[in-house]
Design a protein around this motif. Structure first.
Motif, short mmCIF file in Angstrom:
data_model
loop_
_atom_site.label_atom_id
_atom_site.label_comp_id
_atom_site.label_asym_id
_atom_site.label_seq_id
_atom_site.Cartn_x
_atom_site.Cartn_y
_atom_site.Cartn_z
N LEU A 76 4.02 -9.43 -12.53
CA LEU A 76 5.10 -9.00 -11.76
C LEU A 76 5.07 -7.52 -11.37
CD1 LEU A 76 7.54 -9.74 -9.84
CD2 LEU A 76 8.81 -9.59 -11.71
N CYS A 77 5.02 -6.82 -12.58
CA CYS A 77 5.23 -5.19 -12.49
C CYS A 77 3.87 -4.75 -12.27
CB CYS A 77 5.62 -4.76 -14.01
SG CYS A 77 7.12 -5.14 -14.68
N TYR A 78 2.73 -5.40 -12.62
CA TYR A 78 1.32 -5.03 -12.25
C TYR A 78 1.18 -4.84 -10.89
CZ TYR A 78 -3.65 -4.68 -13.08
OH TYR A 78 -4.86 -4.46 -13.26
N SER A 79 1.64 -5.97 -10.17
CA SER A 79 1.40 -6.01 -8.82
C SER A 79 2.21 -5.15 -7.81
CB SER A 79 1.64 -7.46 -8.18
OG SER A 79 2.79 -7.88 -8.56
N SER A 80 3.61 -4.95 -8.46
CA SER A 80 4.61 -4.23 -7.75
C SER A 80 4.10 -2.87 -7.85
CB SER A 80 5.89 -4.46 -8.36
OG SER A 80 6.38 -5.76 -8.00
N VAL A 81 3.56 -2.28 -8.58
CA VAL A 81 3.15 -0.87 -9.00
C VAL A 81 2.17 -0.72 -7.77
CG1 VAL A 81 1.56 0.73 -9.99
CG2 VAL A 81 3.33 -0.57 -11.24
#
Length: 315
Positions: A76-81
């Motif tokens: 979730l964080c990876y793609s949101s970055v």
């Protein structure tokens, strides 16, 4: 105003970069925007769903699902970055500040490296569960699982700090236009007028060591797991374990395969356009696929979803 794109950049501190993104006209950009948005929305919904289901269902409070919840959080964080800024470049603003670029690069590198370590920890968890089931409650007690996750984040932070400090201490004087849809190390190194031999050595050395090291852990673990499963007499037990481990191996193969091509093999990607396509896989496609792989091929998760659905309907 954008800084000049020639040698005059060396006369002033660089304040911003321009993300070139993908080639093509308005129609191509609109199609790419729709594709990126669809991938990102599915990734967010899928990973949030996995985190909520694992948190709320007491039957999934085990080491395997503890790691899986952390994987969903990372995805979730990876793609949101990456995705929000990439979507903005398709619509209007291609500009990203120097500080914004460094921040994006830091978190992208940290999340990616942490995921590599976490996938290795998940493989080790399955190895202990299947090959040494009697020792599993002690070997994978909550404190050990927490340390493995914490260690994954520490490894990710260490690599990211090194990569970010080495990359952004370089003088960017040839241009401020990044031939990519996010701030990545390879296109950034193309913009500097300094000798990048040490940077490339550090990048390929660290990335190669991390990718090869964690891959060996994964392959060794699943090698022992495969042998153990094949020795089982129960056909039903073999099928269930192969199904669970198969989903793990699918996710691992997708992640390591694309990352290895980009960062552990210098010159493996023939052009930057090909590199962008490969990057889409590990920044958006894989974070979108992971929750689908683990939920659709996992009976426990599907049962948990049904139970939560029934509770929601009953209320």
């Amino acid at each position: 105003m954008h800084p000049p794109q020639n040698g005059n950049l060396s006369e002033m501190p660089l304040q911003e970069f321009v993300l070139e993104g993908f080639e093509g006209g308005l129609q191509t950009q609109a199609l790419l925007f729709a594709l990126f948005l669809a991938l990102y929305v599915v990734a967010v919904l899928g990973n949030l769903t996995m985190m909520v289901v694992i948190t709320l269902d007491a039957r999934l409070h085990s080491p395997m699902y503890f790691f899986l919840k952390n994987l969903s959080f990372l995805d979730l964080c990876y793609s949101s970055v990456i995705a929000p800024k990439a979507l903005a470049t398709f619509l209007s603003s291609k500009v990203i500040t120097f500080a914004g670029c460094a921040t994006q690069f830091f978190f992208f590198s940290m999340m990616g490296t942490t995921e590599a370590f976490l996938l290795a920890a998940m493989a080790y968890d399955r190895f202990v569960a299947i090959c040494s089931p009697l020792h599993y409650p002690i070997s994978m007690r909550p404190s050990v699982c927490a340390r493995l996750v914490l260690g994954s984040y520490c490894g990710g932070c260490f690599n990211s700090i090194l990569q970010t400090s080495f990359t952004f201490s370089l003088p960017f004087c040839s241009s401020n236009h990044i031939d990519h849809f996010f701030c990545d190390v390879i296109p950034l190194l193309q913009l500097t007028c300094a000798n990048t031999a040490i940077n490339k050595l550090v990048m390929f050395g660290l990335c190669g060591l991390i990718i090869v090291g964690t891959t060996l852990v994964v392959l060794t673990s699943y090698g022992y797991i495969t042998v153990t499963i094949l020795r089982m007499r129960s056909g039903g037990g073999r099928h269930k374990l192969f199904s669970t481990c198969g989903s793990h191996m699918t996710a691992v193969s997708l992640f390591y395969g694309t990352v290895f091509v980009m960062y552990a093999q210098p010159g493996a990607v023939a052009s930057m356009e090909q590199g962008k396509v490969v990057s889409v896989f590990y920044t958006l496609v894989i974070p979108m696929l992971n929750p689908l792989i683990y939920s659709l091929r996992n009976k426990d998760v599907k049962d948990a979803l049904r139970r939560l659905g029934r509770k929601h309907t009953a209320t």
